[in-house]
Scaffold this active site. Sequence first.
Site, short mmCIF file in Angstrom:
data_model
loop_
_atom_site.label_atom_id
_atom_site.label_comp_id
_atom_site.label_asym_id
_atom_site.label_seq_id
_atom_site.Cartn_x
_atom_site.Cartn_y
_atom_site.Cartn_z
N CYS A 92 46.73 43.97 -50.31
CA CYS A 92 47.42 44.25 -49.14
C CYS A 92 46.29 44.10 -47.89
O CYS A 92 45.17 44.83 -47.97
CB CYS A 92 48.32 45.27 -48.99
N PHE A 125 60.19 45.00 -35.64
CA PHE A 125 59.31 44.89 -36.50
C PHE A 125 57.91 44.61 -36.11
O PHE A 125 56.97 44.93 -36.73
CB PHE A 125 59.49 44.07 -37.85
N CYS A 133 52.98 46.50 -47.41
CA CYS A 133 52.89 46.17 -48.86
C CYS A 133 54.67 45.79 -49.40
O CYS A 133 55.06 44.90 -50.06
CB CYS A 133 52.76 47.24 -49.88
N ASP A 183 57.74 55.05 -24.47
CA ASP A 183 59.10 54.33 -24.64
C ASP A 183 58.65 53.28 -23.37
O ASP A 183 58.22 53.80 -22.20
CB ASP A 183 60.17 54.88 -24.64
N ALA A 210 67.61 56.10 -29.69
CA ALA A 210 68.53 56.93 -30.25
C ALA A 210 67.54 57.62 -31.35
O ALA A 210 67.85 58.85 -31.56
CB ALA A 210 69.43 55.97 -31.48
N CYS A 227 72.19 46.28 -33.21
CA CYS A 227 73.27 47.22 -32.66
C CYS A 227 74.18 46.38 -31.70
O CYS A 227 75.53 46.79 -31.45
CB CYS A 227 72.54 48.32 -31.66
N CYS A 265 46.44 47.93 -46.06
CA CYS A 265 45.94 48.92 -46.73
C CYS A 265 45.23 48.59 -48.15
O CYS A 265 44.92 49.80 -48.90
CB CYS A 265 47.39 49.80 -47.07
#
Length: 339
Positions: free
Chosen positions: A240, A127, A169, A55, A34, A181, A243
């Site tokens: 972190c 994630f 962070c 993808d 999407a 969804c 970073c």
Amino acid sequence: MSTRYSRQTLFPPIGKEGQEKISSKHVLIIGAGALGSGNAEVMTRAGVGKLTIIDRDYVEASNLQRQQLYTEQDVADKLPKAAAAEKRLRTINSDVEIVALIGDATPEKLAELAEGVDLILDSTDNFETRMAINDIAQKYKIPWIYGACVASFGMSFTVIPGVTPCLNCLLKTVPIQGLTCDTGGIIGPAVQMAIAHQTAEALKILVEDWEAVRASFVSFDLWRNQYTSMKMGRAKDPGCLSCGEHPEYPYLSAENMTKTTVLCGRDTVQIRPPHSEGVDLSDMAARLKALGYEVKGNPYLLSAEMDENRFVLFQDGRALIHGTKDLAQAKSIYNRLLG
């Protein structure tokens, strides 16, 4: 076409100089669902110099409600989303160099793709991949834009290495999936709003208008008429691991990679082999037909179905096992058929 970008260059923050910058830049989009299909279309119409899309999935009927690049014919052909997106985008703007990759955005693949990239647009659905994007972006100093949406809700955050907090962070650990969804559904306007936030920030970065880049974390709920913008400067953590002052890029390590993944919003498990050695799809189709499977295919994948069992096998050895969220059951099916 001399007038192609005339309305865009009439916008003072872009102008002719900004358009030249846009046409010299390389954007990497992770995911062609999407958000990915919408982001890709905006970038292509804006005249970005090079667009790379990766993808792992293929087009299904349920995608058509919100994934704007795809057609019923793509569903019938079971085209991989990257291939279908490339086909459509080339008809929109032939000046843009389109590179479409069918496969998983693993840390190794992201590191391979990072060279020469000016901006990464997150259009994925999990994630694990986002945290890998975050670490790659920090390691190679590439700006990236987080985006997500479900139901009538969406969010976006722009990460500039060395300037803003990173996703690690903000989250510290990978959150457990909540609403998806599949459980909460999704409406098209929420997708379009998230795309608008991501691509507006993308254009600012591509024309190098750094002062205009949004420093806040934006979230919205279109159905409940809610909009929130939270300043995140204080969230930047010197310690972190992604970073901070002594980065280790934890989400690029092998122990943080899974070989099985339940796809967002679907009763489907992806099985990814340790090494992508490739599969002879013709040979596999013959073997499966001999076992009694109904087999369909194209140059990119084959789809096999028998009774309640259905799976899709890609050339790189990945498989999507449909009808289950049970990782052990999916592995069993994969191993039984592919060894």
